[in-house]
Design a protein around this motif. Sequence first.
Motif, PDB file in Angstrom:
ATOM      1  N   LEU A 120      -5.611  -8.603   0.156  1.00 26.23           N
ATOM      2  CA  LEU A 120      -7.011  -8.601   0.587  1.00 26.23           C
ATOM      3  C   LEU A 120      -7.844  -7.627  -0.246  1.00 26.23           C
ATOM      4  O   LEU A 120      -8.923  -7.972  -0.748  1.00 26.23           O
ATOM      5  N   LEU A 121      -7.351  -6.400  -0.401  1.00 28.28           N
ATOM      6  CA  LEU A 121      -8.115  -5.386  -1.125  1.00 28.28           C
ATOM      7  C   LEU A 121      -8.328  -5.760  -2.591  1.00 28.28           C
ATOM      8  O   LEU A 121      -9.404  -5.531  -3.152  1.00 28.28           O
ATOM      9  N   SER A 122      -7.320  -6.339  -3.225  1.00 24.78           N
ATOM     10  CA  SER A 122      -7.485  -6.722  -4.626  1.00 24.78           C
ATOM     11  C   SER A 122      -8.505  -7.844  -4.763  1.00 24.78           C
ATOM     12  O   SER A 122      -9.271  -7.886  -5.741  1.00 24.78           O
ATOM     13  N   ARG A 123      -8.555  -8.744  -3.793  1.00 29.38           N
ATOM     14  CA  ARG A 123      -9.559  -9.813  -3.819  1.00 29.38           C
ATOM     15  C   ARG A 123     -10.960  -9.257  -3.541  1.00 29.38           C
ATOM     16  O   ARG A 123     -11.951  -9.736  -4.111  1.00 29.38           O
ATOM     17  N   VAL A 124     -11.043  -8.259  -2.666  1.00 31.83           N
ATOM     18  CA  VAL A 124     -12.326  -7.586  -2.443  1.00 31.83           C
ATOM     19  C   VAL A 124     -12.798  -6.933  -3.737  1.00 31.83           C
ATOM     20  O   VAL A 124     -13.966  -7.034  -4.122  1.00 31.83           O
ATOM     21  N   ARG A 125     -11.879  -6.273  -4.439  1.00 31.85           N
ATOM     22  CA  ARG A 125     -12.239  -5.621  -5.707  1.00 31.85           C
ATOM     23  C   ARG A 125     -12.721  -6.649  -6.725  1.00 31.85           C
ATOM     24  O   ARG A 125     -13.686  -6.393  -7.474  1.00 31.85           O
ATOM     25  N   ASP A 126     -12.092  -7.807  -6.750  1.00 34.65           N
ATOM     26  CA  ASP A 126     -12.521  -8.844  -7.687  1.00 34.65           C
ATOM     27  C   ASP A 126     -13.960  -9.278  -7.401  1.00 34.65           C
ATOM     28  O   ASP A 126     -14.722  -9.592  -8.328  1.00 34.65           O
ATOM     29  N   ILE A 127     -14.351  -9.282  -6.130  1.00 32.77           N
ATOM     30  CA  ILE A 127     -15.693  -9.725  -5.760  1.00 32.77           C
ATOM     31  C   ILE A 127     -16.738  -8.663  -6.113  1.00 32.77           C
ATOM     32  O   ILE A 127     -17.780  -8.964  -6.688  1.00 32.77           O
ATOM     33  N   VAL A 128     -16.459  -7.398  -5.767  1.00 33.20           N
ATOM     34  CA  VAL A 128     -17.506  -6.373  -5.899  1.00 33.20           C
ATOM     35  C   VAL A 128     -17.523  -5.715  -7.277  1.00 33.20           C
ATOM     36  O   VAL A 128     -18.523  -5.088  -7.660  1.00 33.20           O
ATOM     37  N   GLY A 129     -16.432  -5.819  -8.024  1.00 35.59           N
ATOM     38  CA  GLY A 129     -16.369  -5.172  -9.328  1.00 35.59           C
ATOM     39  C   GLY A 129     -15.817  -3.757  -9.248  1.00 35.59           C
ATOM     40  O   GLY A 129     -15.539  -3.229  -8.165  1.00 35.59           O
ATOM     41  N   ASN A 130     -15.682  -3.120 -10.403  1.00 40.47           N
ATOM     42  CA  ASN A 130     -15.009  -1.822 -10.485  1.00 40.47           C
ATOM     43  C   ASN A 130     -15.866  -0.640 -10.056  1.00 40.47           C
ATOM     44  O   ASN A 130     -15.338   0.446  -9.806  1.00 40.47           O
ATOM     45  N   ASP A 131     -17.187  -0.797  -9.995  1.00 44.29           N
ATOM     46  CA  ASP A 131     -18.067   0.342  -9.750  1.00 44.29           C
ATOM     47  C   ASP A 131     -18.476   0.516  -8.287  1.00 44.29           C
ATOM     48  O   ASP A 131     -19.166   1.489  -7.962  1.00 44.29           O
ATOM     49  N   ILE A 132     -18.080  -0.385  -7.414  1.00 39.27           N
ATOM     50  CA  ILE A 132     -18.469  -0.320  -6.003  1.00 39.27           C
ATOM     51  C   ILE A 132     -17.355   0.310  -5.185  1.00 39.27           C
ATOM     52  O   ILE A 132     -16.176  -0.032  -5.332  1.00 39.27           O
ATOM     53  N   LEU A 133     -17.727   1.228  -4.297  1.00 35.80           N
ATOM     54  CA  LEU A 133     -16.751   1.952  -3.494  1.00 35.80           C
ATOM     55  C   LEU A 133     -16.071   1.019  -2.491  1.00 35.80           C
ATOM     56  O   LEU A 133     -16.735   0.247  -1.794  1.00 35.80           O
ATOM     57  N   ILE A 134     -14.743   1.110  -2.420  1.00 34.06           N
ATOM     58  CA  ILE A 134     -13.947   0.406  -1.405  1.00 34.06           C
ATOM     59  C   ILE A 134     -13.055   1.428  -0.725  1.00 34.06           C
ATOM     60  O   ILE A 134     -12.342   2.188  -1.387  1.00 34.06           O
ATOM     61  N   CYS A 135     -13.097   1.467   0.598  1.00 34.96           N
ATOM     62  CA  CYS A 135     -12.229   2.383   1.341  1.00 34.96           C
ATOM     63  C   CYS A 135     -11.814   1.729   2.650  1.00 34.96           C
ATOM     64  O   CYS A 135     -12.395   0.729   3.078  1.00 34.96           O
ATOM     65  N   ALA A 136     -10.812   2.302   3.301  1.00 33.49           N
ATOM     66  CA  ALA A 136     -10.325   1.734   4.553  1.00 33.49           C
ATOM     67  C   ALA A 136      -9.656   2.802   5.394  1.00 33.49           C
ATOM     68  O   ALA A 136      -9.106   3.781   4.869  1.00 33.49           O
ATOM     69  N   GLU A 137      -9.706   2.591   6.697  1.00 35.61           N
ATOM     70  CA  GLU A 137      -8.922   3.400   7.635  1.00 35.61           C
ATOM     71  C   GLU A 137      -7.601   2.686   7.870  1.00 35.61           C
ATOM     72  O   GLU A 137      -7.566   1.460   8.012  1.00 35.61           O
ATOM     73  N   LEU A 138      -6.504   3.457   7.904  1.00 33.25           N
ATOM     74  CA  LEU A 138      -5.168   2.917   8.095  1.00 33.25           C
ATOM     75  C   LEU A 138      -4.483   3.558   9.292  1.00 33.25           C
ATOM     76  O   LEU A 138      -4.734   4.720   9.621  1.00 33.25           O
ATOM     77  N   ASP A 139      -3.612   2.818   9.916  1.00 32.15           N
ATOM     78  CA  ASP A 139      -2.641   3.364  10.858  1.00 32.15           C
ATOM     79  C   ASP A 139      -1.553   4.045  10.025  1.00 32.15           C
ATOM     80  O   ASP A 139      -1.159   3.520   8.981  1.00 32.15           O
ATOM     81  N   PRO A 140      -1.052   5.210  10.441  1.00 29.44           N
ATOM     82  CA  PRO A 140      -0.011   5.851   9.626  1.00 29.44           C
ATOM     83  C   PRO A 140       1.294   5.066   9.574  1.00 29.44           C
ATOM     84  O   PRO A 140       2.098   5.253   8.656  1.00 29.44           O
ATOM     85  N   HIS A 141       1.518   4.178  10.570  1.00 31.23           N
ATOM     86  CA  HIS A 141       2.725   3.358  10.553  1.00 31.23           C
ATOM     87  C   HIS A 141       2.492   2.148   9.639  1.00 31.23           C
ATOM     88  O   HIS A 141       2.422   1.001  10.098  1.00 31.23           O
ATOM     89  N   SER A 142       2.356   2.433   8.362  1.00 37.36           N
ATOM     90  CA  SER A 142       1.957   1.408   7.406  1.00 37.36           C
ATOM     91  C   SER A 142       2.740   1.579   6.118  1.00 37.36           C
ATOM     92  O   SER A 142       3.626   2.424   6.013  1.00 37.36           O
ATOM     93  N   HIS A 143       2.396   0.737   5.135  1.00 37.79           N
ATOM     94  CA  HIS A 143       3.058   0.762   3.833  1.00 37.79           C
ATOM     95  C   HIS A 143       2.000   1.064   2.771  1.00 37.79           C
ATOM     96  O   HIS A 143       1.017   0.333   2.650  1.00 37.79           O
ATOM     97  N   LEU A 144       2.198   2.117   2.036  1.00 37.02           N
ATOM     98  CA  LEU A 144       1.234   2.477   0.997  1.00 37.02           C
ATOM     99  C   LEU A 144       1.721   1.877  -0.323  1.00 37.02           C
ATOM    100  O   LEU A 144       2.489   2.493  -1.052  1.00 37.02           O
ATOM    101  N   THR A 145       1.266   0.669  -0.625  1.00 35.64           N
ATOM    102  CA  THR A 145       1.739  -0.021  -1.814  1.00 35.64           C
ATOM    103  C   THR A 145       0.881   0.329  -3.029  1.00 35.64           C
ATOM    104  O   THR A 145      -0.288   0.703  -2.905  1.00 35.64           O
ATOM    105  N   ALA A 146       1.470   0.151  -4.193  1.00 36.80           N
ATOM    106  CA  ALA A 146       0.749   0.423  -5.437  1.00 36.80           C
ATOM    107  C   ALA A 146      -0.452  -0.504  -5.591  1.00 36.80           C
ATOM    108  O   ALA A 146      -1.501  -0.101  -6.103  1.00 36.80           O
ATOM    109  N   LYS A 147      -0.323  -1.731  -5.118  1.00 32.31           N
ATOM    110  CA  LYS A 147      -1.409  -2.699  -5.262  1.00 32.31           C
ATOM    111  C   LYS A 147      -2.640  -2.275  -4.483  1.00 32.31           C
ATOM    112  O   LYS A 147      -3.776  -2.369  -4.965  1.00 32.31           O
ATOM    113  N   ARG A 148      -2.444  -1.789  -3.261  1.00 29.31           N
ATOM    114  CA  ARG A 148      -3.616  -1.393  -2.474  1.00 29.31           C
ATOM    115  C   ARG A 148      -4.205  -0.065  -2.964  1.00 29.31           C
ATOM    116  O   ARG A 148      -5.409   0.133  -2.899  1.00 29.31           O
ATOM    117  N   VAL A 149      -3.355   0.834  -3.453  1.00 28.19           N
ATOM    118  CA  VAL A 149      -3.870   2.080  -4.025  1.00 28.19           C
ATOM    119  C   VAL A 149      -4.719   1.790  -5.259  1.00 28.19           C
ATOM    120  O   VAL A 149      -5.772   2.408  -5.466  1.00 28.19           O
TER     121      VAL A 149
END
Length: 486
Positions: A120-149
């Motif tokens: 989802l996040l990579s597709r959001v980045r494709d839409i808004v481009g590299n210069d627009i801020l993207i952030c999210a709140e996460l539950d700590p019981h999650s997976h911090l993958t390289a793709k989302r970082v």
Amino acid sequence: MRIFTAALATETNTFSPISVDKRSFEASLHVGPGQHPATPTLCTAPITVGREVTAQLGWTLIEGSASWADPGGLINRATYEELRDEILAELSAAMPVNGVVLGLHGAMVASGYDDPEGDLLSRVRDIVGNDILICAELDPHSHLTAKRVAAADFFVAFKHFPHVDFVDRARDLWAMTVDAIKGETAPVMSTFDCRMIDIFPTSKEPMSSFVEKIKQIEQADPKVLSISVIHGFMAADVPEMGTKIIVVTDGDQSKGDALAEELGRELFAMRGTFMVEQVDPATAVSLALSAEQGPVVIADMWDNPGGGTAGDATVLLAELIARGVTDVAVGTIWDPIAVQICFAAGEGAEIMLRFGAKSAPETGHPIDKKVRIVKVVSDAQMRFGASWAPFGDAVWITFDGIDVILNSTRAQSFDPSLFSAMGIDPLSRKILLIKSTNHFYDSFSKIASQIIYCAAGRPYPNDPSTTPYVKAPCTIWPIMEDPFAL
């Protein structure tokens, strides 16, 4: 300024037999743009907090859809893609935007997608481009993958388990967003892989002090904007499962990298010391019976719907029945069929009923009893901090001095209002049997004379050293004793 916000969240136990489809989201929360209620769910606080923040600033908030399902097994592929594509279409229609603020969980897994949030996040980045801020709140019981970082500018995770701070962390997320968009800060994210998986209740030591320490660092150092511990989620067989540290600094990558590693190694040094002591069912019942006063809370830790199990195990209830224990209230046992039968029979009816233990092995055996139906409630809810948690159509049945709540929507036991919503006074019972690993603690500890944590069976894969992972990394503790020695 124009900010887009939306939410898509659930927690996936890949070992759970409970498949999640769109009906699962609709039973918990699935609303279109602008239709989110004023009260947030666990992972949708960025929407409700965003309304307050943007109204104060005079900014425009464009709301997308919000979907949350109670934890279960794999998400149906078509369901995930439909919900994802709804948000992406809403974002595309909202362009141009100055920022994207999302409510995610971080432990979703769908058929065909090990990392839906990264997708989802990579597709959001494709839409808004590299210069627009993207952030999210996460539950700590999650997976911090390289793709989302790689796709996001920063994440903020809840600090506490139980998750009593999800609204506060949404406020932190928005404060960082506002400062960044105004150009007052330049957030950069550093991460560290702790090479471990554990359970970290912050209601006890040593994790309570560790959380206080990271809060103090945030307050004392203006260059440190946020620190989060990603606990990881051991019930998910995914390639990047495990505990991670996130440090967000104001433009100082090297400082963030060093601090993330320092904190991560400190956490690793305390591995195996975080979890509460657990007893077997017979010991749990004996301890409860020996208590001088009630209510004594017995937490059936590993049949926790909040971790994706069914919540229909009867192991502890069978122990109570076998020993003739009375003055007990059980909340809850998930059994939609039994609920339907009781609704049809009506309040006051006495019927033979079989309930519980239908979902999976290691959940005990169904209970067969002549029960009296005391109360039926449609669309029942309990409190969970600033939110409400639905547990569906529910029934209060009684037999042999034991009261049981049967529910149709899986939900862990967050709060004593679970009982009062059904007409049961939790303070009037000697023993309260609930299903939760630790989310119950904040509220039930206020009324309990004693809390007993019980490990009854293994409907939840709670021992990573023996869990039959296929995709998860084997180079983490406790699967490997010292991964840093490699």
